[in-house]
Design an enzyme around this catalytic site. Structure first.
Site, mmCIF file in Angstrom:
data_model
loop_
_atom_site.group_PDB
_atom_site.id
_atom_site.type_symbol
_atom_site.label_atom_id
_atom_site.label_comp_id
_atom_site.label_asym_id
_atom_site.label_seq_id
_atom_site.Cartn_x
_atom_site.Cartn_y
_atom_site.Cartn_z
ATOM 1 C CD GLU A 1 -2.473 1.532 0.180
ATOM 2 O OE1 GLU A 1 -3.527 0.965 -0.483
ATOM 3 O OE2 GLU A 1 -2.387 2.754 -0.281
ATOM 4 N N GLY B 1 -7.935 2.694 1.243
ATOM 5 C CA GLY B 1 -8.115 3.171 -0.261
ATOM 6 C C GLY B 1 -9.194 4.506 -0.326
ATOM 7 C CB THR B 2 -11.196 5.606 -2.841
ATOM 8 O OG1 THR B 2 -9.953 5.595 -3.863
ATOM 9 C CG2 THR B 2 -12.122 6.865 -3.379
ATOM 10 C CG HIS C 1 -49.496 0.126 6.903
ATOM 11 N ND1 HIS C 1 -49.275 0.994 5.818
ATOM 12 C CD2 HIS C 1 -50.157 0.870 7.753
ATOM 13 C CE1 HIS C 1 -49.969 2.187 6.091
ATOM 14 N NE2 HIS C 1 -50.236 1.975 7.634
HETATM 15 C C1 LIG Z 1 -16.557 10.984 -3.320
HETATM 16 C C2 LIG Z 1 -16.735 9.785 -3.569
HETATM 17 C C3 LIG Z 1 -17.849 8.930 -3.020
HETATM 18 C C4 LIG Z 1 -17.912 7.750 -2.963
HETATM 19 N N1 LIG Z 1 -19.223 7.222 -2.430
HETATM 20 C C5 LIG Z 1 -19.443 5.944 -2.745
HETATM 21 C C6 LIG Z 1 -20.519 5.331 -2.241
HETATM 22 O O1 LIG Z 1 -21.275 5.836 -1.384
HETATM 23 N N2 LIG Z 1 -20.745 3.904 -2.602
HETATM 24 C C7 LIG Z 1 -19.947 3.358 -3.375
HETATM 25 O O2 LIG Z 1 -20.107 1.884 -3.380
HETATM 26 N N3 LIG Z 1 -18.860 3.967 -3.861
HETATM 27 C C8 LIG Z 1 -18.637 4.957 -3.761
HETATM 28 N N4 LIG Z 1 -17.542 5.549 -4.303
HETATM 29 C C9 LIG Z 1 -16.572 4.758 -5.114
HETATM 30 C C10 LIG Z 1 -15.673 3.758 -4.184
HETATM 31 O O3 LIG Z 1 -14.985 4.638 -3.271
HETATM 32 C C11 LIG Z 1 -14.650 3.034 -5.098
HETATM 33 O O4 LIG Z 1 -15.482 2.504 -6.211
HETATM 34 C C12 LIG Z 1 -14.031 2.087 -4.365
HETATM 35 O O5 LIG Z 1 -13.411 2.810 -3.341
HETATM 36 C C13 LIG Z 1 -13.138 1.373 -5.188
HETATM 37 O O6 LIG Z 1 -12.120 0.656 -4.378
HETATM 38 P P1 LIG Z 1 -11.018 -0.206 -4.960
HETATM 39 O O7 LIG Z 1 -10.776 -1.281 -4.445
HETATM 40 O O8 LIG Z 1 -11.153 -0.259 -6.651
HETATM 41 O O9 LIG Z 1 -9.603 0.887 -5.128
HETATM 42 P P2 LIG Z 1 -9.482 2.195 -3.895
HETATM 43 O O10 LIG Z 1 -10.251 2.275 -2.695
HETATM 44 O O11 LIG Z 1 -9.082 3.196 -4.583
HETATM 45 O O12 LIG Z 1 -8.120 1.559 -3.159
HETATM 46 C C14 LIG Z 1 -6.907 1.606 -4.088
HETATM 47 C C15 LIG Z 1 -5.704 1.260 -3.255
HETATM 48 O O13 LIG Z 1 -4.567 1.287 -3.833
HETATM 49 C C16 LIG Z 1 -3.411 2.029 -3.483
HETATM 50 N N5 LIG Z 1 -2.430 2.019 -4.600
HETATM 51 C C17 LIG Z 1 -2.611 2.444 -5.852
HETATM 52 N N6 LIG Z 1 -1.607 2.272 -6.696
HETATM 53 C C18 LIG Z 1 -0.701 1.631 -6.082
HETATM 54 C C19 LIG Z 1 0.573 1.187 -6.272
HETATM 55 N N7 LIG Z 1 1.204 1.489 -7.102
HETATM 56 N N8 LIG Z 1 1.318 0.745 -4.983
HETATM 57 C C20 LIG Z 1 0.666 0.476 -3.913
HETATM 58 N N9 LIG Z 1 -0.553 0.785 -3.486
HETATM 59 C C21 LIG Z 1 -1.221 1.529 -4.569
HETATM 60 C C22 LIG Z 1 -4.247 3.499 -2.882
HETATM 61 O O14 LIG Z 1 -3.186 4.100 -2.271
HETATM 62 C C23 LIG Z 1 -5.544 2.662 -2.541
HETATM 63 O O15 LIG Z 1 -5.172 2.853 -1.129
HETATM 64 C C24 LIG Z 1 -17.200 6.932 -3.788
HETATM 65 C C25 LIG Z 1 -15.980 7.499 -4.485
HETATM 66 C C26 LIG Z 1 -15.836 8.848 -4.186
HETATM 67 C C27 LIG Z 1 -14.712 9.563 -4.972
#
Ligand SMILES: Cc1cc2nc3c(=O)[nH]c(=O)nc-3n(C[C@H](O)[C@H](O)[C@H](O)COP(=O)(O)OP(=O)(O)OC[C@H]3O[C@@H](n4cnc5c(N)ncnc54)[C@H](O)[C@@H]3O)c2cc1C
Length: 456
Positions: free
Chosen positions: A33, A39-40, A439
């Site tokens: 990580e 993550g996001t 209901h």
């Molecule tokens: C404002 C906002 C609100 C949202 N609300 C919702 C919601 O209510 N419901 C919902 O279902 N989705 C929501 N989403 C979308 C959701 O957050 C993402 O779809 C989800 O987090 C995707 O997860 P992921 O596992 O693909 O990657 P991510 O959660 O993006 O995690 C990827 C991780 O990989 C790490 N990383 C990246 N590249 C490298 C590398 N080369 N080496 C090591 N580490 C690396 C990053 O640091 C990160 O920690 C929202 C998104 C945003 C921006």
């Protein structure tokens, strides 16, 4: 070089759960990580936004208190420092929980940027790790559009907008889609003037026109200014604030505000991953090419979550984990094509969606039946004083299968699941018609709506 049974890159919504399954199966797993664990979703997406949406709703309901016969002395004040502190605490708890969940036997955590140096070799810092099984879960980040002037001024994105501890006097939001709308309503409720600038003729253009229109109405009634058919050409400083120059057929050619939020989409974190060195195919936008079981073009390498372009939600990323784990560990051939599209827009009231929109269903050429019910016809919505929105369902006439639904109203993000589960069960809609619901609830009107289907 250190060899592992498996390497997981990224701790988003698929990687950690997969790492735990693999470690529990006795494999030595490296998890890499580069940023914050979780993550996001945990740090800058679902968790913080929904925590802040809850604060914004509290302010909104407090302002409406008199409608419910409740007196609140003096005007409602929002303390953004406390809103932010509450959000930070919820996020920190979630993140710490994840770190604890990964601190287990057989699992080694690496901090730093992972990059392929060969199809099965990853460099992280000074270390080179090797494995026959590599799982990419690198997620995505906000797009910074090539907009003249943007590099000259301070602006906010979906992460930084949640780090401010004050109410922006006037927030201009570029982008009228899911992320932009949640922030627009949230900050309006915190007390900002808000202007949304959207170049398309309607908000969230992938939804049906009646859904877009109802959402526009909800936002405008709260005093949000929405500029449609308005393309932002450039941005510049204007006094203490910002000015966005617009290409638009009607309305003022400039939108002014104190702060600018860019919410124009997201891109995968694959540009610095060394995909080409490993021979892993991707499309022109950087999404990794995968098959129906999430295998990339290099045997022994999988891609999960937002980076594979098969979904942009936490639940699609987690479902990716389930698919990969089922295939690898459970001899269960689950596939991406088994899943039904579903998501929510977390404005208030929320929109819950499942399957096809009405417009998409029409394109299939199937004979369709459609049912629709306004929130004004639903007792529970009236009792709650929340009568904006509607629910709609689309059924295939010949098979009686439900093709899709939209629920825009109180609890729409929860109510949609009874329709979704019926779709997964592949049961005809008539099964739901015979179900007795509680209901007074929103869901009790689904059988009623199904009794009023009309042919399209
Ligand atoms: C404002 C906002 C609100 C949202 N609300 C919702 C919601 O209510 N419901 C919902 O279902 N989705 C929501 N989403 C979308 C959701 O957050 C993402 O779809 C989800 O987090 C995707 O997860 P992921 O596992 O693909 O990657 P991510 O959660 O993006 O995690 C990827 C991780 O990989 C790490 N990383 C990246 N590249 C490298 C590398 N080369 N080496 C090591 N580490 C690396 C990053 O640091 C990160 O920690 C929202 C998104 C945003 C921006």
């Amino acid at each position: 070089m250190t060899t592992y049974d498996a390497i997981v890159i990224g701790t988003g919504q698929a990687g950690p759960a997969l790492a735990r399954r693999l470690a529990a199966a006795g494999m030595g797993v490296a998890v890499i990580e580069r940023g914050l664990f979780g993550g996001t979703c945990v740090n800058t997406g679902c968790t913080p936004t929904k925590t802040m949406v809850a604060s914004a709703r509290a302010a909104h309901i407090a302002r409406r208190a008199a409608e419910f016969g409740v007196s609140i002395a003096g005007p409602v004040a929002v303390d953004m420092k406390r809103v932010k502190a509450r959000k930070d605490a919820v996020v920190e708890t979630a993140r710490n929980g994840l770190v604890a969940a990964l601190s287990i036997e057989n699992c080694t955590l690496y901090r730093g940027q992972a990059r392929f140096v060969a199809p099965h070799e990853i460099r992280v810092g000074d270390a080179v790790l090797k494995s026959e099984r590599i799982f990419i879960n690198v997620g995505g980040r906000a797009v910074v559009p090539p907009m003249p002037g943007l590099d000259q001024i301070e602006h906010l994105n979906n992460s930084s907008v949640m780090d401010i501890d004050f109410v922006p006097p006037h927030l201009v939001v570029i982008g009228g889609s899911y992320v932009g709308l949640e922030f627009a309503q949230m900050y309006r409720r915190f007390g900002s003037e808000v202007t949304i600038v959207e170049m398309a003729p309607r908000l969230i253009g992938r939804e049906d026109e009646d859904v877009s229109a109802a959402i526009l109405d909800i936002l405008e009634r709260e005093g949000i200014s929405v500029r449609l058919n308005a393309k932002c050409l450039s941005v510049a400083k204007s006094g203490a604030g910002i000015a966005a120059t617009l290409d638009c057929a009607s309305g003022a050619p400039v939108a002014r505000g104190s702060h600018l939020l860019i919410a124009t989409g997201r891109r995968p974190n694959t540009d610095d991953l060394g995909l080409d060195e490993a021979g892993i195919a991707h499309d022109g936008r950087g999404f990794i090419t995968v098959d129906d079981q999430l295998r990339t073009t290099v045997p022994g390498v999988w891609a999960l979550g937002d980076c594979n372009g098969k979904g942009a939600f936490t639940h699609t990323a987690y479902n990716d984990f389930e698919i990969v784990a089922a295939n690898l560990l459970d001899d269960d051939p689950r596939r991406v094509s088994d899943r039904i599209t579903t998501y929510a827009l977390f404005i208030d009231p929320p929109l819950g969606r499942a399957g096809l929109s009405e417009a998409e269903a029409r394109k299939t050429g199937k004979r369709l039946l459609v049912g629709k019910r306004a929130m004004t016809q639903i007792a529970r919505a009236v009792e709650k004083g929340e009568t904006q929105g509607f629910m709609k369902i689309v059924v295939e006439a010949d098979t009686k299968q439900i093709l899709g639904a939209a629920v825009l109203g109180p609890g729409g993000d929860e109510v949609i699941h009874c329709i979704l589960d019926t779709m997964y069960a592949k049961a005809p809609y008539t099964v739901m018609q015979r179900a007795m619901h509680i209901h007074p609830t929103m869901a009790e009107h689904i059988p009623t709506m199904l009794g009023e289907l009309r042919a399209l």
